[in-house]
Design an enzyme around this catalytic site. Sequence first.
Site, short mmCIF file in Angstrom:
data_model
loop_
_atom_site.label_atom_id
_atom_site.label_comp_id
_atom_site.label_asym_id
_atom_site.label_seq_id
_atom_site.Cartn_x
_atom_site.Cartn_y
_atom_site.Cartn_z
N GLY A 45 0.85 -1.19 0.00
CA GLY A 45 0.00 0.00 0.00
C GLY A 45 0.88 1.24 0.00
N GLN A 50 2.87 9.89 1.42
CA GLN A 50 4.16 9.17 1.38
C GLN A 50 4.98 9.50 0.13
OE1 GLN A 50 2.30 5.18 2.25
NE2 GLN A 50 4.19 5.01 3.42
N CYS A 98 5.79 -0.25 7.37
CA CYS A 98 5.40 0.92 6.58
C CYS A 98 6.61 1.37 5.77
CB CYS A 98 4.95 2.03 7.53
SG CYS A 98 4.48 3.56 6.69
N LEU A 99 6.39 1.70 4.51
CA LEU A 99 7.51 2.11 3.65
C LEU A 99 8.20 3.39 4.17
CD1 LEU A 99 5.97 1.41 0.13
CD2 LEU A 99 7.73 0.07 1.31
N HIS A 140 -4.53 1.09 7.39
CA HIS A 140 -3.19 1.68 7.52
C HIS A 140 -3.03 2.84 6.53
CE1 HIS A 140 1.33 1.34 8.09
NE2 HIS A 140 1.23 2.05 6.98
N GLU A 141 -3.44 2.60 5.28
CA GLU A 141 -3.30 3.65 4.25
C GLU A 141 -4.24 4.81 4.52
OE1 GLU A 141 -0.77 3.52 2.47
OE2 GLU A 141 -0.37 1.44 3.05
ZN ZN Z 1 2.44 3.30 5.88
#
Ligand code: ZN
Length: 191
Positions: A45, A50, A98-99, A140-141
């Site tokens: 995601g 981000q 998470c990225l 989360h997103e």
């Molecule tokens: Zn994230």
Amino acid sequence: MILPIVAYGHPVLKKKAVDIQPDEPGLQDLVRDMFETMHASTGVGLAGPQVNLSRRIFVVDASPFENEPEEVRTFRKAFMNAQIIESGGELINYNEGCLSFPGLHEDVVRPESIRIRYVDEHFQPHEETYDGILARIIQHEYDHIEGIVFVDRISRLKRALINGRLNDIIRGKVDADYRMLFASQKKKSRS
Ligand code: ZN
């Protein structure tokens, strides 16, 4: 085009994102770039903030979950201007990453199911219910477009324990195999 991913500590991750307008310039390019960026960093995601864009958009691709049923493994969708209108079921503890936080994984408690209203990349409206891993990724997103990150949902004690690692991420002392954008706006090289 692969976009740099904003690291924790950048103020854009704390901002509540605004709706996308139907005449948003370059929208189809943005959706494509977001999928490409997510795939390049093997994420499931990715949300607008981000990629340093405070807009209510996120993309989801659950194909890395090989042991999940086919409807999960083939799930690939862009959500724009989403609103979670209901959540329910049990509260589930699940280990998230998470990225924007390379190398960090923490258990986060979230409701089992959600009902969400959104428009797709063609501005067609949808209202759908999700549970399981899809509800997890979407929540989360969704948090990202609300200016919330997953460490905001862990206890103060646990957060204190990872404070050093969070500070490393803020300072760019991370070993990510994708390009990142740090709060200092400087691209840090790997040490
Ligand atoms: Zn994230």
